[in-house]
Scaffold this motif. Structure first.
Motif, mmCIF file in Angstrom:
data_model
loop_
_atom_site.group_PDB
_atom_site.id
_atom_site.type_symbol
_atom_site.label_atom_id
_atom_site.label_comp_id
_atom_site.label_asym_id
_atom_site.label_seq_id
_atom_site.Cartn_x
_atom_site.Cartn_y
_atom_site.Cartn_z
ATOM 1 N N ARG A 137 0.840 -1.196 0.000
ATOM 2 C CA ARG A 137 0.000 0.000 0.000
ATOM 3 C C ARG A 137 0.876 1.247 0.000
ATOM 4 N NH1 ARG A 137 -5.221 -0.280 0.859
ATOM 5 N NH2 ARG A 137 -5.189 1.788 1.804
ATOM 6 N N VAL A 138 0.371 2.298 -0.619
ATOM 7 C CA VAL A 138 1.136 3.535 -0.760
ATOM 8 C C VAL A 138 1.486 4.128 0.600
ATOM 9 C CG1 VAL A 138 1.067 5.864 -1.711
ATOM 10 C CG2 VAL A 138 0.123 3.982 -3.012
ATOM 11 N N GLU A 139 0.581 4.032 1.567
ATOM 12 C CA GLU A 139 0.826 4.607 2.885
ATOM 13 C C GLU A 139 1.974 3.918 3.624
ATOM 14 O OE1 GLU A 139 -2.331 3.246 2.294
ATOM 15 O OE2 GLU A 139 -3.432 5.059 1.809
ATOM 16 N N GLN A 140 2.311 2.696 3.221
ATOM 17 C CA GLN A 140 3.339 1.932 3.918
ATOM 18 C C GLN A 140 4.754 2.308 3.495
ATOM 19 O OE1 GLN A 140 2.164 -2.038 2.958
ATOM 20 N NE2 GLN A 140 0.805 -2.212 4.737
ATOM 21 N N ILE A 141 4.904 3.069 2.435
ATOM 22 C CA ILE A 141 6.235 3.459 1.971
ATOM 23 C C ILE A 141 6.734 4.596 2.841
ATOM 24 C CG2 ILE A 141 7.576 4.330 0.033
ATOM 25 C CD1 ILE A 141 5.510 2.998 -1.797
ATOM 26 N N ASN A 142 7.771 4.307 3.624
ATOM 27 C CA ASN A 142 8.323 5.298 4.550
ATOM 28 C C ASN A 142 9.845 5.236 4.500
ATOM 29 O OD1 ASN A 142 8.903 2.954 5.912
ATOM 30 N ND2 ASN A 142 7.388 3.284 7.516
ATOM 31 N N GLN A 143 10.501 5.920 5.420
ATOM 32 C CA GLN A 143 11.966 5.982 5.414
ATOM 33 C C GLN A 143 12.596 4.599 5.552
ATOM 34 O OE1 GLN A 143 13.884 9.022 5.133
ATOM 35 N NE2 GLN A 143 15.404 7.480 4.622
ATOM 36 N N LEU A 156 4.317 9.087 -5.601
ATOM 37 C CA LEU A 156 3.523 9.064 -4.372
ATOM 38 C C LEU A 156 2.651 10.310 -4.254
ATOM 39 C CD1 LEU A 156 6.121 7.630 -1.842
ATOM 40 C CD2 LEU A 156 4.224 6.432 -2.934
ATOM 41 N N LEU A 157 3.190 11.461 -4.618
ATOM 42 C CA LEU A 157 2.382 12.690 -4.579
ATOM 43 C C LEU A 157 1.248 12.630 -5.594
ATOM 44 C CD1 LEU A 157 5.206 15.329 -4.083
ATOM 45 C CD2 LEU A 157 3.521 14.559 -2.397
ATOM 46 N N TRP A 158 1.497 12.027 -6.748
ATOM 47 C CA TRP A 158 0.437 11.849 -7.744
ATOM 48 C C TRP A 158 -0.647 10.930 -7.187
ATOM 49 C CZ3 TRP A 158 -1.414 7.497 -10.277
ATOM 50 C CH2 TRP A 158 -2.297 7.738 -11.318
ATOM 51 N N GLY A 211 -6.270 10.449 -4.956
ATOM 52 C CA GLY A 211 -7.102 9.907 -3.897
ATOM 53 C C GLY A 211 -6.804 8.470 -3.521
ATOM 54 N N TYR A 212 -5.654 7.933 -3.930
ATOM 55 C CA TYR A 212 -5.303 6.564 -3.589
ATOM 56 C C TYR A 212 -4.803 6.428 -2.159
ATOM 57 C CZ TYR A 212 -5.653 5.696 -8.591
ATOM 58 O OH TYR A 212 -6.099 5.595 -9.879
ATOM 59 N N CYS A 213 -4.421 7.544 -1.542
ATOM 60 C CA CYS A 213 -3.964 7.512 -0.156
ATOM 61 C C CYS A 213 -4.263 8.869 0.488
ATOM 62 C CB CYS A 213 -2.474 7.199 -0.078
ATOM 63 S SG CYS A 213 -1.427 8.413 -0.866
ATOM 64 N N ASP A 214 -4.274 8.885 1.808
ATOM 65 C CA ASP A 214 -4.572 10.121 2.535
ATOM 66 C C ASP A 214 -3.339 10.992 2.730
ATOM 67 O OD1 ASP A 214 -7.180 9.289 2.744
ATOM 68 O OD2 ASP A 214 -6.856 8.318 4.677
ATOM 69 N N ARG A 215 -2.184 10.350 2.911
ATOM 70 C CA ARG A 215 -0.972 11.123 3.141
ATOM 71 C C ARG A 215 0.227 10.380 2.573
ATOM 72 N NH1 ARG A 215 2.038 10.246 8.261
ATOM 73 N NH2 ARG A 215 1.500 8.178 8.957
ATOM 74 N N VAL A 216 1.313 11.132 2.398
ATOM 75 C CA VAL A 216 2.558 10.574 1.884
ATOM 76 C C VAL A 216 3.644 10.834 2.919
ATOM 77 C CG1 VAL A 216 4.297 10.732 0.067
ATOM 78 C CG2 VAL A 216 1.887 10.935 -0.517
#
Length: 112
Positions: free
Chosen positions: A2-8, A55-57, A62-67
């Motif tokens: 999921r897009v929200e799971q991509i972090n540092q 990710l910003l796109w 609307g695929y995720c709430d935050r990046v």
């Protein structure tokens, strides 16, 4: 993923994988495949920018709430190539010759 799971932490794991994925190749195999065994820092920066824009796109669509915000950190002390390809420099004489050829083409265009 999921897009929200991509972090540092995920990005650091990717950079670690990216720097070691071609280490098993010999120099000759790497030359045949036209790849570097260790990517350059410039390449990792470009991949980081591309991922960030994607990710910003996704957020805009609307695929995720935050990046998550993340950057290139060399926490695992990975060895990245610090050099990048340099363009050839040409002499002033060669530059004048090329400029003269281009000027002549502007006055006398090729006819097909």
């Amino acid at each position: 993923m999921r897009v929200e799971q991509i972090n540092q932490a995920k990005f650091n794991a990717y950079v670690s994988w990216r720097t070691t994925v071609h280490q098993h190749l010999t120099d000759e195999e790497a030359r045949k495949k036209k790849i570097a065994k260790t990517p350059s820092l410039e390449l990792i920066k470009a991949e980081h920018q591309m991922l960030r824009q994607y990710l910003l796109w996704c957020k805009g669509q609307g695929y995720c709430d935050r990046v998550h915000s993340f950057s290139i950190r060399n926490e695992s002390k990975l060895i990245l190539n610090q050099t990048r390809r340099r363009s050839k420099t040409i002499s002033k004489k060669e530059f004048r010759r090329i400029r003269n050829v281009l000027d002549k083409r502007a006055h006398y265009p090729l006819k097909m």
